[in-house]
Design an enzyme around this catalytic site. Structure first.
Site, PDB file in Angstrom:
ATOM      1  N   TYR A   1     -19.452 -48.158  26.611  1.00  0.00           N
ATOM      2  CA  TYR A   1     -18.999 -46.761  26.578  1.00  0.00           C
ATOM      3  C   TYR A   1     -18.988 -46.178  27.984  1.00  0.00           C
ATOM      4  O   TYR A   1     -17.994 -45.580  28.417  1.00  0.00           O
ATOM      5  CB  TYR A   1     -19.909 -45.942  25.667  1.00  0.00           C
ATOM      6  CG  TYR A   1     -19.456 -44.511  25.492  1.00  0.00           C
ATOM      7  CD1 TYR A   1     -18.397 -44.212  24.646  1.00  0.00           C
ATOM      8  CD2 TYR A   1     -20.085 -43.467  26.175  1.00  0.00           C
ATOM      9  CE1 TYR A   1     -17.972 -42.896  24.478  1.00  0.00           C
ATOM     10  CE2 TYR A   1     -19.668 -42.150  26.012  1.00  0.00           C
ATOM     11  CZ  TYR A   1     -18.609 -41.867  25.156  1.00  0.00           C
ATOM     12  OH  TYR A   1     -18.183 -40.563  25.005  1.00  0.00           O
TER      13      TYR A   1
ATOM     14  N   SER B   1     -16.435 -38.235  29.554  1.00  0.00           N
ATOM     15  CA  SER B   1     -17.842 -38.000  29.266  1.00  0.00           C
ATOM     16  C   SER B   1     -18.645 -38.052  30.551  1.00  0.00           C
ATOM     17  O   SER B   1     -18.273 -38.763  31.496  1.00  0.00           O
ATOM     18  CB  SER B   1     -18.360 -39.088  28.305  1.00  0.00           C
ATOM     19  OG  SER B   1     -19.770 -39.030  28.184  1.00  0.00           O
TER      20      SER B   1
END
Length: 245
Positions: free
Chosen positions: A132, A119
């Site tokens: 995350y 990501s």
């Protein structure tokens, strides 16, 4: 020649489901991972699952580490320590374990490719959902290590940022409320297929991004030349006089 075999974790829903379907349409035999098959943080379960696949199929050509979670979108000081660590386990320990047990089979076969669903969040700190961001940064290091240790054995490894695909996870996130532009699942599938084909091996150890990069644009960029740090997470020194340079 038998059909190539792909292992896709977290394939029961979301991006993983789209990838499994797309790989099957392209002629791959797909082994779909889910919690019902093997919890990616369970070392013994992962090892059994990989050995079973290898025993039945005789090969593993492609591994897609897709399984992942996101922690609640709150600041670090408001975060729940158990949830924070669980996010790290799923997003870091999970890909490590699956890669760890798949790689010997790829080495024995003379090569293979590993695609880690990363990501853009992994390239920067996050004000919220800090686990995350931290986990995706760590995942990039796993990708880099896989690339470095696997290169001599014909193994290539890639970070693939899928953009923002409309899934249960992204729809639940406050940061995507009101979003009208989404990365199409097919763009993610197309990029994974290009990586699996070997045509983009120059990008091994680096990050590519669906919805922005295409196989054509990546081939063109690679042909023009890639510097050592291009599309990697790297410390940027302040100049040639920086003692860390």
């Amino acid at each position: 020649m038998s059909a190539p075999v792909a292992v896709v974790t977290g394939a029961s829903r979301g991006i993983g489901h789209h990838l499994a379907e797309g790989l099957e349409r392209a002629g791959f035999v797909v082994e779909r991972g889910s919690r019902a098959v093997a919890e990616v943080t369970d070392r013994a379960a992962v090892e059994r699952w990989v050995e079973d696949i290898s025993g039945r199929r005789g090969r593993i050509d492609l591994l897609v580490n897709n399984a992942g979670v996101i922690d609640t979108e709150v600041s670090l000081e408001e975060s729940d320590p158990d949830e924070w660590w669980r996010t790290m386990e799923v997003n870091v320990l999970g890909p490590y374990l699956v890669t760890r047990y798949v790689m010997p089979h790829m080495v024995a076969a003379g090569g293979g490719r590993v695609v880690n669903l990363n990501s853009g969040s992994g390239t920067r700190a996050g004000e919220v959902a800090s686990a995350y961001n931290a986990s995706k940064t760590a995942l990039a290091r796993i990708t880099g290590s896989t690339h470095l240790s696997g290169a001599a054995h014909g193994i290539r490894a890639f970070d693939l940022a899928p953009g923002v695909v409309r899934t249960d996870m992204t729809l639940s996130m406050a940061s995507h409320e009101g979003r009208t532009e989404w990365t199409s699942p097919q763009e993610v599938v197309d990029l994974v297929l290009a990586l699996a084909s070997g045509e983009l091996d120059a990008w091994s150890g680096r990050m590519v991004r669906a919805g922005v990069d295409t196989s054509e644009s990546l081939r063109r960029r690679a042909a023009a030349g890639l510097a050592a740090g291009d599309r990697t997470i790297t410390l940027m020194p302040w100049g040639s006089d920086d003692p860390l340079a």
